[in-house]
Design an enzyme around this catalytic site. Structure first.
Site, short mmCIF file in Angstrom:
data_model
loop_
_atom_site.label_atom_id
_atom_site.label_comp_id
_atom_site.label_asym_id
_atom_site.label_seq_id
_atom_site.Cartn_x
_atom_site.Cartn_y
_atom_site.Cartn_z
N GLU A 41 -10.53 28.92 29.36
CA GLU A 41 -10.68 30.36 29.17
C GLU A 41 -11.27 30.59 27.79
O GLU A 41 -10.75 30.06 26.80
CB GLU A 41 -9.33 31.07 29.29
CG GLU A 41 -9.45 32.58 29.19
CD GLU A 41 -8.11 33.30 29.37
OE1 GLU A 41 -8.11 34.55 29.29
OE2 GLU A 41 -7.09 32.62 29.57
N ARG A 283 0.62 17.42 30.10
CA ARG A 283 -0.12 17.98 28.98
C ARG A 283 0.22 17.19 27.71
O ARG A 283 1.19 16.42 27.67
CB ARG A 283 0.20 19.46 28.78
CG ARG A 283 1.64 19.76 28.42
CD ARG A 283 1.89 21.25 28.33
NE ARG A 283 1.06 21.85 27.30
CZ ARG A 283 0.85 23.15 27.19
NH1 ARG A 283 1.38 24.00 28.06
NH2 ARG A 283 0.10 23.63 26.22
N LYS A 293 -2.68 28.44 22.12
CA LYS A 293 -3.82 29.17 21.54
C LYS A 293 -3.37 30.53 21.00
O LYS A 293 -3.89 30.99 19.98
CB LYS A 293 -4.91 29.36 22.60
CG LYS A 293 -5.82 28.18 22.76
CD LYS A 293 -7.10 28.53 23.50
CE LYS A 293 -6.88 28.79 24.95
NZ LYS A 293 -8.14 28.98 25.70
#
Length: 580
Positions: A41, A283, A293
């Site tokens: 994104e 992850r 983020k």
């Protein structure tokens, strides 16, 4: 038998995703095609966690002769920006990968909208006029069924009309949503009529104001994979619970593309006998680091770091500025591997990978970051000797360069003690040390200022101990580095360390992060000197400052003002300090 054993060993060395890909190929799924995608994104800069996904997505395509596309998940225009798009592309290229094509989720807004209309017509979606907060309260719990929306059975034509009007901008944000009609009693909470479209009255960085109704991630992701021809949709473990929904929407989409209804929806079908499949992996979580983020952006906004590329940040651009190399990051990712369970990786492993790569590649140079003068009292003033300095003892083909030796030198203040303990093997009155690649000198004393600080150290050199000559084999226990005062270049040195002093700062609320900041994460030394060999050093070039650590040239450098960042120390001193 031997051949079978070799093949078994090769298979054992594959991670579980590679094993799955090989199994799919053996079964002939998707006609033997391999296609992946990296779908960030564009709402922030990539961090080291994204590097793990990049290495997997692009690596699988490379290994099996497939295709990996870059697809920007730009379904939320409020948070997205072209700046992030450009930075993501730069980071991927810097890591050493190339995409086959660049796509955007916004490329499929028309297809997604048409698919949503198909779902409404098939009584598989409806417009709900309740707030998102109220909808959430009606979802129930994992052990208690949800409550049907009062709009769940609204007439199809009414939902179609409202959906079209949503997209024309006739309603305020939050006034209504489009929900998939699945099962409010499902044990899978994601099946309880999830929201698939919402209103956002904000210009999009690509489509402007053409759209007001925007798809949710769970709706757009799988369908975008389908429209592109993705075979292996690789996601992190938090998306595992979303996979049934991913598969359900793919089933609906496949059904709709097979129908012949005269509206040309079947043109969205890209391959026969094809469907994308989602696989999840763990992850990356690092000690002393946060990987959100949203939180990283807040650190920037609150001025706790200078920007996204602050060398203390775990962003790829931050690591690049600090001096990490693409090879070191790729090697680290390969070292930690891919599994089906989450954990936390010691930051020391990443730093080890960086050290290992830089040790093999870095040019060795002399730098003095806490200088004090060393005056060789019996060396002629005005005389200059040029000594050969090995560029890299790990790679002798890298050759040598010249370093000037003169009457006055700079040495590290820590390399002299007026009153030294027994095992101190550097400069102290009456003791001999070797000045690297030149002579042995014997310390004769020092001069102090009024504050009692040592400002000059005195020594005599032994001419017969010149490096490389017959009598140079004389043994001393200490060797120190130096630079000539006449030939040294002034420099600023920034000593970077871990941003947080807590091993797992991700576990605390953002409001508490300030208390976990490492006060020694940045020390700026302005009175430093480096050898003249570095005069033409370019931004991001990396070097080993002998006996100090690995450094690179910061982009802030200007003519006559070199700035260096410490990439990593020569050894892992952090673990020793924190394990006392």
């Amino acid at each position: 038998m031997a051949e079978n054993t070799i093949q078994e060993e090769i298979k054992k060395s594959l991670n579980f995703i590679e094993q799955k890909v090989e199994s799919d190929l053996a079964e002939g799924l998707n006609a033997g095609r391999i296609q992946t995608r990296f779908p960030p994104e564009p709402n922030g800069y990539l961090h080291i966690g994204h590097a793990k996904a990049i290495c997997l997505d692009f690596g699988i395509a490379q290994r099996y002769g497939g295709v990996c596309n870059l697809r920007f998940d730009d379904t939320n225009p409020i948070k997205e920006d072209v700046e992030y798009v450009e930075s993501i592309q730069e980071d991927i290229k810097w890591l050493g990968f190339e995409w086959a094509n660049v796509y955007y989720a916004s490329d499929y807004f028309r297809q997604l909208f048409d698919f949503a209309i198909r779902l409404i017509k098939a009584d598989k979606a409806y417009i709900d006029e309740q707030s998102a907060e109220l909808i959430a309260t009606q979802k129930g719990t994992p052990t208690q069924a949800g409550v049907d929306s009062p709009y769940r059975n609204r007439p199809t034509e009414e939902s179609l009309d409202l959906f079209e009007r949503m997209n024309k901008g006739e309603f305020e944000e939050g006034a209504m949503t489009l929900r998939a009609k699945i099962d409010m009693a499902s044990p899978n909470m994601h099946f309880r009529d999830p929201i698939i479209y919402r209103i956002i009255n904000h210009p999009h960085h690509r489509t402007g104001t053409a759209w007001k109704a925007y798809p949710m991630y769970d709706f757009a992701h799988g369908e975008s994979d389908y429209f592109e021809g993705v075979t292996h949709s690789l996601c992190t473990l938090e998306f595992e619970v979303h996979r049934p929904l991913y598969d359900l929407f793919i089933d609906h989409l496949t059904e709709e593309t097979e129908k012949q209804t005269g509206d040309n929806f079947d043109k969205y079908k890209v391959y026969d006998n094809y469907r994308p499949r989602q696989t999840e992996f763990n992850r990356l979580n690092l000690t002393y680091t946060i990987m959100s983020k949203r939180r990283l952006l807040q650190l920037v906004k609150d001025g706790l770091v200078s920007d996204w590329d602050d060398p203390r940040m775990p962003t790829i651009c931050g690591y690049r500025r600090r001096g990490y190399t693409p090879a070191a990051i790729r090697n680290f990712i390969s070292m930690i591997g891919y599994t089906k369970y989450d954990g936390i990786v010691d930051m020391a492993q990443l730093e080890h990978a960086v050290r290992e790569d830089l040790n093999a590649k870095s040019k060795r140079v002399a730098a003095v970051i806490n200088p004090v003068k060393l005056i060789i009292t019996n060396y002629p003033e005005g005389q200059v000797e040029m000594f050969d300095s090995v560029n890299n003892p790990e790679d002798l083909s890298a050759g040598t360069h010249k370093i000037a030796f003169t009457h006055e030198l700079y040495i590290e203040a820590g390399d002299f003690m007026e009153e030294a303990p027994k095992k101190y093997f550097r400069l102290t009155p009456g003791q001999e040390v070797r000045l690297r690649c030149s002579y042995i000198v014997k310390c004769t004393g020092c001069r102090k200022n009024e504050a009692g600080e040592v400002v000059e150290v005195y020594a005599e050199y032994l001419p017969e101990t010149k490096s490389g000559e017959a009598d140079s084999s004389r043994k001393v226990k200490g060797t120190i580095h130096w630079v000539s005062t006449d030939y040294a270049l002034p420099a600023e040195v920034r000593l970077y360390d871990r941003l947080f002093k807590d091993e797992n700062p991700s576990e605390v609320e953002y409001s508490e992060l300030r208390d976990l900041l490492n006060p020694d994460s940045l020390k700026v030394l302005t009175n430093c000197f480096v050898e003249e060999e570095l005069r033409g050093a370019k931004p991001l070039e990396h070097f080993q400052f002998q006996r100090i650590g690995y450094f690179n040239v910061d982009p802030d450098s200007r003519d006559g003002r070199l700035v260096f960042n410490r990439t990593v120390s020569l050894k892992d001193t952090w673990s020793k300090i924190n394990n006392k």
